[in-house]
Design an enzyme around this catalytic site. Structure first.
Site, short mmCIF file in Angstrom:
data_model
loop_
_atom_site.label_atom_id
_atom_site.label_comp_id
_atom_site.label_asym_id
_atom_site.label_seq_id
_atom_site.Cartn_x
_atom_site.Cartn_y
_atom_site.Cartn_z
N HIS A 121 50.23 6.57 14.85
CA HIS A 121 51.02 6.55 13.61
C HIS A 121 51.53 7.93 13.27
CE1 HIS A 121 51.74 5.69 9.22
NE2 HIS A 121 52.23 4.60 9.76
N CYS A 122 50.75 8.95 13.58
CA CYS A 122 51.09 10.32 13.21
C CYS A 122 52.29 10.86 13.98
CB CYS A 122 49.89 11.25 13.46
SG CYS A 122 48.36 10.72 12.69
N ILE A 123 52.60 10.31 15.14
CA ILE A 123 53.69 10.86 15.95
C ILE A 123 54.95 10.01 15.87
CG2 ILE A 123 52.01 11.92 17.50
CD1 ILE A 123 52.73 9.85 19.62
N GLY A 153 47.07 10.57 15.66
CA GLY A 153 47.09 9.34 16.42
C GLY A 153 48.50 8.81 16.56
#
Length: 346
Positions: free
Chosen positions: A337-339, A335
């Site tokens: 936050h992950c990138i 999502g």
């Protein structure tokens, strides 16, 4: 000497940022077709431009891919060229630290492709990305033997860290480490003193549900302030996360932080959709990103998008909440936050 022994600690995400780091999608198993890659790049660019409203953004781009990146990102986002394998900067990048004396440091975790996941895109270049980005930022680098990713930790900036059993203690990452050893290493690198463990992540984050991290905390729970945590809940009993979330909420409600405070737990219901492409979804509003003056929040074209936005507006009244469609990113394995990866101000 460890980072904590040298006086460094990981600030909370709501602390002021110098910039945000991201990585640009390149052809790999995450984006198996040209159409998938184009769609992914548009999604990554939408997140980068949303963050750029609030703070500088630097995107790491593989050689030969930067021209198209510039077209989609615009002129006010910095691009640096470097070999990479995939585009999840939260996990492949460094975890930045500060010491309150104007100095920047970073932890370079050991990275093995989310537990040597055979569905991942490889990690030859990504395994060295943490040290590379830390160097570009001018940060003192501390290397850790612990196999870990930035999406597997969340801190309150006051000594508490959230973790999950299936990430740091899973046989895919650290088969020979005990819970005590993991906690000691986490505390030594982040400057934390108290770990709160949840047993697992969301169902869609594990095989055979496609790409996954085997239980990252950052789609499950996150600190919103010292003593306050937002947690994903699944209201529909038809989804297996209904029971997973009930257990997580119960654990968090009975937990205390590093300063002995009982946590205030704010439940954020999942979107109404339960499945996509034949798999249980792990769509989560918890996977948001805090930047200077803003909250970049995952949207799913769902009636609960605005409910979630309202929760975050109440939690962060001084920030602007920006909804960005994250369905393409989640289909790829993560999502918003992950990138992203924050570099704090020093």
């Amino acid at each position: 000497m460890t980072a904590a022994a040298a006086g460094f600690r990981m600030p909370a995400e709501w602390a002021p940022h110098e910039r945000t780091w991201m990585a640009w999608p390149r052809p790999n198993l995450t984006f198996p077709t040209a159409e998938d890659l184009a769609e992914g790049r548009r999604a990554w660019a939408n997140v980068a431009r949303a963050i750029r409203r609030f703070e500088p953004v630097t995107v790491v781009c593989a050689p030969g891919q930067c021209e198209e990146a510039r077209e989609l990102l615009g002129e006010d986002i910095d691009i640096v060229e470097r070999d990479l394998d995939d585009a999840w900067m939260r996990d492949i990048g460094p975890t930045f630290l500060t010491n309150g004396q104007g100095e920047l440091a970073a932890v370079h975790w050991t990275f093995n492709g989310w537990g040597e996941n055979p569905e991942s895109a490889g990690w030859e270049h990504d395994s060295t990305m943490g040290a590379h980005v830390a160097g570009l930022a001018g940060a003192r680098t501390y290397a850790s033997r612990l196999v870990n990713e930035g999406g597997g930790i969340h801190v309150d900036g006051e000594g508490t860290v959230l973790l999950t059993d299936t990430v740091q203690l899973g046989p895919e990452r650290n088969p020979d480490w005990t819970r005590e050893q993991v906690e000691a290493e986490i505390h030594a690198q982040l400057g934390t003193t108290k770990a709160i463990w949840l047993p697992r992540g969301l169902t869609g984050d594990y095989p055979p549900n496609g790409f996954g991290t085997l239980g990252h905390i950052d789609i499950v729970a996150a600190f919103a302030a010292p003593g306050t945590v937002v947690v994903h809940t699944q209201p529909d009993p038809a989804h297996p996360d209904h029971e997973v979330c009930k257990e997580n909420v119960e654990i968090l409600k009975n937990a205390t932080d590093a300063r002995g405070r009982r946590l205030e737990v704010v439940e954020v219901p999942a979107p109404t959709v339960l499945e996509a492409d034949g798999h249980w979804v792990d769509y989560s509003y918890i996977n948001h990103y805090l930047c200077n003056g803003g909250v970049v929040l995952c949207a799913f074209g769902d009636e609960r998008d605005e409910i979630a936005a309202g929760v975050f507006r109440r939690l962060f009244p001084e920030r602007t909440v920006v909804l960005v469609d994250a369905r393409t990113i989640f289909a790829s394995g993560g999502g918003i936050h992950c990138i992203t990866q924050q570099q704090p101000e020093v």
